[in-house]
Design a protein around this motif. Structure first.
Motif, mmCIF file in Angstrom:
data_model
loop_
_atom_site.group_PDB
_atom_site.id
_atom_site.type_symbol
_atom_site.label_atom_id
_atom_site.label_comp_id
_atom_site.label_asym_id
_atom_site.label_seq_id
_atom_site.Cartn_x
_atom_site.Cartn_y
_atom_site.Cartn_z
ATOM 1 N N ALA A 33 -9.644 -14.524 -17.780
ATOM 2 C CA ALA A 33 -8.393 -13.769 -17.729
ATOM 3 C C ALA A 33 -8.690 -12.277 -17.605
ATOM 4 N N HIS A 34 -9.682 -11.807 -18.328
ATOM 5 C CA HIS A 34 -10.080 -10.399 -18.266
ATOM 6 C C HIS A 34 -10.538 -10.036 -16.855
ATOM 7 N N ASP A 35 -11.339 -10.888 -16.248
ATOM 8 C CA ASP A 35 -11.798 -10.649 -14.876
ATOM 9 C C ASP A 35 -10.631 -10.636 -13.892
ATOM 10 N N LEU A 36 -9.713 -11.570 -14.046
ATOM 11 C CA LEU A 36 -8.565 -11.660 -13.146
ATOM 12 C C LEU A 36 -7.711 -10.403 -13.233
ATOM 13 N N VAL A 37 -7.420 -9.948 -14.439
ATOM 14 C CA VAL A 37 -6.602 -8.742 -14.606
ATOM 15 C C VAL A 37 -7.339 -7.514 -14.063
ATOM 16 N N GLY A 38 -8.635 -7.450 -14.297
ATOM 17 C CA GLY A 38 -9.414 -6.328 -13.771
ATOM 18 C C GLY A 38 -9.365 -6.257 -12.260
ATOM 19 N N TRP A 39 -9.565 -7.382 -11.603
ATOM 20 C CA TRP A 39 -9.502 -7.402 -10.142
ATOM 21 C C TRP A 39 -8.097 -7.108 -9.632
ATOM 22 N N ALA A 40 -7.083 -7.582 -10.355
ATOM 23 C CA ALA A 40 -5.697 -7.300 -9.956
ATOM 24 C C ALA A 40 -5.434 -5.798 -9.980
ATOM 25 N N ILE A 41 -5.922 -5.107 -11.007
ATOM 26 C CA ILE A 41 -5.744 -3.657 -11.100
ATOM 27 C C ILE A 41 -6.458 -2.958 -9.941
ATOM 28 N N ILE A 42 -7.656 -3.397 -9.617
ATOM 29 C CA ILE A 42 -8.400 -2.796 -8.508
ATOM 30 C C ILE A 42 -7.663 -2.988 -7.190
ATOM 31 N N VAL A 43 -7.147 -4.189 -6.954
ATOM 32 C CA VAL A 43 -6.424 -4.468 -5.705
ATOM 33 C C VAL A 43 -5.150 -3.638 -5.632
ATOM 34 N N ILE A 44 -4.410 -3.546 -6.728
ATOM 35 C CA ILE A 44 -3.170 -2.753 -6.742
ATOM 36 C C ILE A 44 -3.479 -1.280 -6.472
ATOM 37 N N ALA A 45 -4.536 -0.752 -7.078
ATOM 38 C CA ALA A 45 -4.912 0.646 -6.855
ATOM 39 C C ALA A 45 -5.314 0.875 -5.400
ATOM 40 N N ALA A 46 -6.032 -0.059 -4.805
ATOM 41 C CA ALA A 46 -6.448 0.079 -3.407
ATOM 42 C C ALA A 46 -5.249 0.043 -2.463
ATOM 43 N N VAL A 47 -4.314 -0.843 -2.717
ATOM 44 C CA VAL A 47 -3.105 -0.920 -1.885
ATOM 45 C C VAL A 47 -2.287 0.360 -2.038
ATOM 46 N N HIS A 48 -2.207 0.881 -3.254
ATOM 47 C CA HIS A 48 -1.471 2.114 -3.515
ATOM 48 C C HIS A 48 -2.097 3.288 -2.743
ATOM 49 N N ALA A 49 -3.422 3.387 -2.788
ATOM 50 C CA ALA A 49 -4.114 4.450 -2.066
ATOM 51 C C ALA A 49 -3.927 4.292 -0.554
ATOM 52 N N ALA A 50 -4.010 3.066 -0.059
ATOM 53 C CA ALA A 50 -3.807 2.820 1.374
ATOM 54 C C ALA A 50 -2.394 3.208 1.805
ATOM 55 N N ALA A 51 -1.412 2.935 0.970
ATOM 56 C CA ALA A 51 -0.030 3.304 1.296
ATOM 57 C C ALA A 51 0.124 4.824 1.342
ATOM 58 N N ALA A 52 -0.538 5.529 0.414
ATOM 59 C CA ALA A 52 -0.473 6.990 0.421
ATOM 60 C C ALA A 52 -1.087 7.545 1.700
ATOM 61 N N LEU A 53 -2.229 7.003 2.104
ATOM 62 C CA LEU A 53 -2.870 7.461 3.339
ATOM 63 C C LEU A 53 -2.038 7.103 4.572
ATOM 64 N N LEU A 54 -1.387 5.961 4.545
ATOM 65 C CA LEU A 54 -0.507 5.569 5.644
ATOM 66 C C LEU A 54 0.620 6.591 5.802
ATOM 67 N N HIS A 55 1.224 6.973 4.683
ATOM 68 C CA HIS A 55 2.303 7.958 4.740
ATOM 69 C C HIS A 55 1.799 9.296 5.270
ATOM 70 N N HIS A 56 0.607 9.692 4.860
ATOM 71 C CA HIS A 56 0.092 11.005 5.242
ATOM 72 C C HIS A 56 -0.371 11.054 6.700
ATOM 73 N N TYR A 57 -1.151 10.072 7.133
ATOM 74 C CA TYR A 57 -1.768 10.135 8.457
ATOM 75 C C TYR A 57 -0.988 9.420 9.563
ATOM 76 N N VAL A 58 -0.293 8.353 9.239
ATOM 77 C CA VAL A 58 0.396 7.581 10.287
ATOM 78 C C VAL A 58 1.863 7.988 10.379
ATOM 79 N N LEU A 59 2.562 7.938 9.262
ATOM 80 C CA LEU A 59 3.990 8.263 9.274
ATOM 81 C C LEU A 59 4.242 9.773 9.283
#
Length: 75
Positions: A33-59
């Motif tokens: 469970a600890h591993d699953l939550v840790g990876w979930a946080i990493i994936v959410i942070a990566a998607v969040h960063a990608a969305a920020a870069l999308l807004h800045h460079y593409v949109l």
């Protein structure tokens, strides 16, 4: 599908009947469970960063500039 299976395992591990001190599988389940939550946080942070870069460079909108300190946003 694998994520759904892991989430189901997590909730089964959290079941009050399954979590007992005398069971040997409990530390293993908690570790998984600890591993699953840790990876979930990493994936959410990566998607969040990608969305920020999308807004800045593409949109090219003002969303990214509004979060920078000292820079007035486009309100």
């Amino acid at each position: 599908m694998l994520v759904r299976q892991r989430i189901d395992e997590l909730f089964r591990a959290a079941d009050s009947r399954a979590v007992r001190a005398d069971r040997k599988a409990t530390p293993h389940s908690i570790g998984e469970a600890h591993d699953l939550v840790g990876w979930a946080i990493i994936v959410i942070a990566a998607v969040h960063a990608a969305a920020a870069l999308l807004h800045h460079y593409v949109l090219r909108d003002e969303v990214f500039k509004r979060v920078l300190p000292g820079k007035p946003g486009g309100t």
